[in-house]
Scaffold this motif. Structure first.
Motif, PDB file in Angstrom:
ATOM      1  N   LEU A  40     -17.482  11.632 -48.907  1.00 30.47           N
ATOM      2  CA  LEU A  40     -18.030  12.911 -48.441  1.00 30.47           C
ATOM      3  C   LEU A  40     -18.724  13.679 -49.555  1.00 30.47           C
ATOM      4  O   LEU A  40     -19.542  14.559 -49.292  1.00 30.47           O
ATOM      5  N   ALA A  41     -18.379  13.366 -50.794  1.00 28.43           N
ATOM      6  CA  ALA A  41     -19.035  14.016 -51.925  1.00 28.43           C
ATOM      7  C   ALA A  41     -20.395  13.410 -52.204  1.00 28.43           C
ATOM      8  O   ALA A  41     -21.134  13.906 -53.050  1.00 28.43           O
ATOM      9  N   ARG A  42     -20.737  12.348 -51.462  1.00 33.11           N
ATOM     10  CA  ARG A  42     -22.013  11.672 -51.712  1.00 33.11           C
ATOM     11  C   ARG A  42     -22.844  11.453 -50.454  1.00 33.11           C
ATOM     12  O   ARG A  42     -24.037  11.162 -50.543  1.00 33.11           O
ATOM     13  N   HIS A  43     -22.223  11.547 -49.276  1.00 33.11           N
ATOM     14  CA  HIS A  43     -22.928  11.238 -48.035  1.00 33.11           C
ATOM     15  C   HIS A  43     -22.524  12.227 -46.948  1.00 33.11           C
ATOM     16  O   HIS A  43     -21.468  12.849 -47.027  1.00 33.11           O
ATOM     17  N   SER A  44     -23.349  12.323 -45.921  1.00 32.47           N
ATOM     18  CA  SER A  44     -22.968  13.122 -44.759  1.00 32.47           C
ATOM     19  C   SER A  44     -21.928  12.351 -43.958  1.00 32.47           C
ATOM     20  O   SER A  44     -21.876  11.116 -43.993  1.00 32.47           O
ATOM     21  N   GLN A  45     -21.121  13.087 -43.204  1.00 37.61           N
ATOM     22  CA  GLN A  45     -20.076  12.445 -42.418  1.00 37.61           C
ATOM     23  C   GLN A  45     -20.668  11.437 -41.440  1.00 37.61           C
ATOM     24  O   GLN A  45     -20.108  10.359 -41.220  1.00 37.61           O
ATOM     25  N   ALA A  46     -21.800  11.768 -40.840  1.00 39.62           N
ATOM     26  CA  ALA A  46     -22.412  10.886 -39.843  1.00 39.62           C
ATOM     27  C   ALA A  46     -22.789   9.527 -40.427  1.00 39.62           C
ATOM     28  O   ALA A  46     -22.872   8.538 -39.694  1.00 39.62           O
ATOM     29  N   ASP A  47     -23.021   9.471 -41.734  1.00 38.28           N
ATOM     30  CA  ASP A  47     -23.440   8.225 -42.376  1.00 38.28           C
ATOM     31  C   ASP A  47     -22.272   7.397 -42.907  1.00 38.28           C
ATOM     32  O   ASP A  47     -22.466   6.311 -43.443  1.00 38.28           O
ATOM     33  N   ILE A  48     -21.055   7.918 -42.775  1.00 40.78           N
ATOM     34  CA  ILE A  48     -19.892   7.230 -43.321  1.00 40.78           C
ATOM     35  C   ILE A  48     -19.183   6.460 -42.207  1.00 40.78           C
ATOM     36  O   ILE A  48     -18.799   7.032 -41.189  1.00 40.78           O
ATOM     37  N   THR A  49     -19.019   5.181 -42.392  1.00 39.26           N
ATOM     38  CA  THR A  49     -18.348   4.340 -41.406  1.00 39.26           C
ATOM     39  C   THR A  49     -16.910   4.068 -41.819  1.00 39.26           C
ATOM     40  O   THR A  49     -16.549   4.191 -42.998  1.00 39.26           O
ATOM     41  N   LEU A  50     -16.094   3.693 -40.851  1.00 44.86           N
ATOM     42  CA  LEU A  50     -14.729   3.299 -41.176  1.00 44.86           C
ATOM     43  C   LEU A  50     -14.720   2.080 -42.092  1.00 44.86           C
ATOM     44  O   LEU A  50     -13.840   1.946 -42.944  1.00 44.86           O
ATOM     45  N   LYS A  51     -15.692   1.209 -41.924  1.00 48.54           N
ATOM     46  CA  LYS A  51     -15.788   0.038 -42.794  1.00 48.54           C
ATOM     47  C   LYS A  51     -15.985   0.467 -44.241  1.00 48.54           C
ATOM     48  O   LYS A  51     -15.354  -0.077 -45.155  1.00 48.54           O
ATOM     49  N   ALA A  52     -16.852   1.462 -44.472  1.00 54.75           N
ATOM     50  CA  ALA A  52     -17.088   1.946 -45.831  1.00 54.75           C
ATOM     51  C   ALA A  52     -15.829   2.572 -46.416  1.00 54.75           C
ATOM     52  O   ALA A  52     -15.511   2.370 -47.593  1.00 54.75           O
ATOM     53  N   VAL A  53     -15.112   3.347 -45.590  1.00 53.75           N
ATOM     54  CA  VAL A  53     -13.858   3.946 -46.050  1.00 53.75           C
ATOM     55  C   VAL A  53     -12.854   2.852 -46.395  1.00 53.75           C
ATOM     56  O   VAL A  53     -12.188   2.902 -47.430  1.00 53.75           O
ATOM     57  N   ALA A  54     -12.747   1.862 -45.518  1.00 59.15           N
ATOM     58  CA  ALA A  54     -11.797   0.775 -45.731  1.00 59.15           C
ATOM     59  C   ALA A  54     -12.100   0.018 -47.018  1.00 59.15           C
ATOM     60  O   ALA A  54     -11.189  -0.295 -47.801  1.00 59.15           O
ATOM     61  N   GLU A  55     -13.379  -0.272 -47.245  1.00 58.71           N
ATOM     62  CA  GLU A  55     -13.750  -0.993 -48.462  1.00 58.71           C
ATOM     63  C   GLU A  55     -13.437  -0.179 -49.701  1.00 58.71           C
ATOM     64  O   GLU A  55     -12.947  -0.702 -50.700  1.00 58.71           O
ATOM     65  N   ARG A  56     -13.719   1.112 -49.638  1.00 61.89           N
ATOM     66  CA  ARG A  56     -13.451   1.986 -50.780  1.00 61.89           C
ATOM     67  C   ARG A  56     -11.951   2.085 -51.069  1.00 61.89           C
ATOM     68  O   ARG A  56     -11.520   2.105 -52.227  1.00 61.89           O
ATOM     69  N   ALA A  57     -11.143   2.131 -50.000  1.00 62.77           N
ATOM     70  CA  ALA A  57      -9.695   2.297 -50.155  1.00 62.77           C
ATOM     71  C   ALA A  57      -8.980   0.978 -50.391  1.00 62.77           C
ATOM     72  O   ALA A  57      -7.801   0.970 -50.774  1.00 62.77           O
ATOM     73  N   GLY A  58      -9.654  -0.146 -50.138  1.00 63.41           N
ATOM     74  CA  GLY A  58      -9.022  -1.443 -50.305  1.00 63.41           C
ATOM     75  C   GLY A  58      -8.080  -1.812 -49.179  1.00 63.41           C
ATOM     76  O   GLY A  58      -7.068  -2.494 -49.395  1.00 63.41           O
ATOM     77  N   VAL A  59      -8.381  -1.335 -47.960  1.00 64.56           N
ATOM     78  CA  VAL A  59      -7.559  -1.650 -46.790  1.00 64.56           C
ATOM     79  C   VAL A  59      -8.474  -2.139 -45.679  1.00 64.56           C
ATOM     80  O   VAL A  59      -9.689  -2.253 -45.860  1.00 64.56           O
ATOM     81  N   SER A  60      -7.899  -2.400 -44.502  1.00 59.91           N
ATOM     82  CA  SER A  60      -8.704  -2.799 -43.354  1.00 59.91           C
ATOM     83  C   SER A  60      -8.966  -1.602 -42.454  1.00 59.91           C
ATOM     84  O   SER A  60      -8.193  -0.637 -42.438  1.00 59.91           O
ATOM     85  N   ALA A  61     -10.048  -1.676 -41.699  1.00 59.38           N
ATOM     86  CA  ALA A  61     -10.356  -0.602 -40.751  1.00 59.38           C
ATOM     87  C   ALA A  61      -9.249  -0.413 -39.719  1.00 59.38           C
ATOM     88  O   ALA A  61      -8.903   0.729 -39.386  1.00 59.38           O
ATOM     89  N   PRO A  62      -8.648  -1.502 -39.173  1.00 62.18           N
ATOM     90  CA  PRO A  62      -7.548  -1.304 -38.225  1.00 62.18           C
ATOM     91  C   PRO A  62      -6.368  -0.541 -38.819  1.00 62.18           C
ATOM     92  O   PRO A  62      -5.688   0.210 -38.109  1.00 62.18           O
TER      93      PRO A  62
END
Length: 201
Positions: A40-62
């Protein structure tokens, strides 16, 4: 988190009720929330996917859906600046200006973003932008103002934070070449007094 930790959390059973598993779950949730704050410090919420969050956190989207239900619920939990403000303002008042400048620069150079800077993207978050703005004013600016002595504490806090955000934008968004090439402590010594002047007036 590793795939093994994730598998352990999803397997259920007696192991999931023990202390270490609970701690793993809390660490995973924290990693997910930190990942969202970073994005969120780099992108708008609309452009952030769960896949991107998962990759950043090192977990799976599910796994994110397991803990937070859906994307909206997840993002609702990261509208707070409490934790970020605690780190930003964690210094004695006499040295707070330099500390704040150093915090922003180190966050930008070592982690790629300062979570406080996600306020810059508030206009892109639609109705949640209003929540983000309100939280930022209360949890960052008003909290800083509460530490200041003398007249116009609220205005001085806004000016100090405004100067800090300008620095962060120049470093992380405009990507000023000379600023990014400079030694952090050199910039702290140059820019810290500018911020400090509002804090101790």
């Amino acid at each position: 988190m590793s795939g093994g930790a994730e598998a352990g959390e999803l397997s259920g059973g007696a192991e999931a009720t023990r202390g270490p598993a609970r701690r793993d779950a809390e660490a995973t949730k924290t990693a997910i929330l930190k990942a969202v704050r970073h994005l969120l410090a780099r992108h708008s919420q609309a452009d952030i996917t769960l896949k991107a969050v998962a990759e950043r956190a090192g977990v799976s989207a599910p796994l994110i859906l397991k803990y937070f239900g859906n994307k909206d619920s997840l993002f609702a939990q990261v509208m707070s600046f409490e934790e970020d403000a605690a780190a930003l303002l964690d210094a004695p008042l006499a040295d707070l200006g330099r500390h704040m400048v150093r915090h922003v620069l180190v966050s930008q150079s070592e982690r790629g973003a300062d979570p406080v800077l996600r306020i810059v993207f508030a206009p892109l978050h639609r109705e949640r932008g209003d929540v983000l703005r309100a939280n930022f004013r209360t949890q960052v600016v008003d909290r800083l103002a509460g530490r200041l002595d003398g007249p116009d504490a609220g205005l001085r806090a806004e000016l100090a934070v405004g100067a800090l955000l300008g620095l962060g934008v120049m470093f992380g968004i405009a990507r000023g070449e000379r600023l990014r090439a400079s030694d952090v402590e050199d910039v702290v010594e140059r820019y810290g007094p500018l911020v400090q002047a509002q804090l101790t007036s």
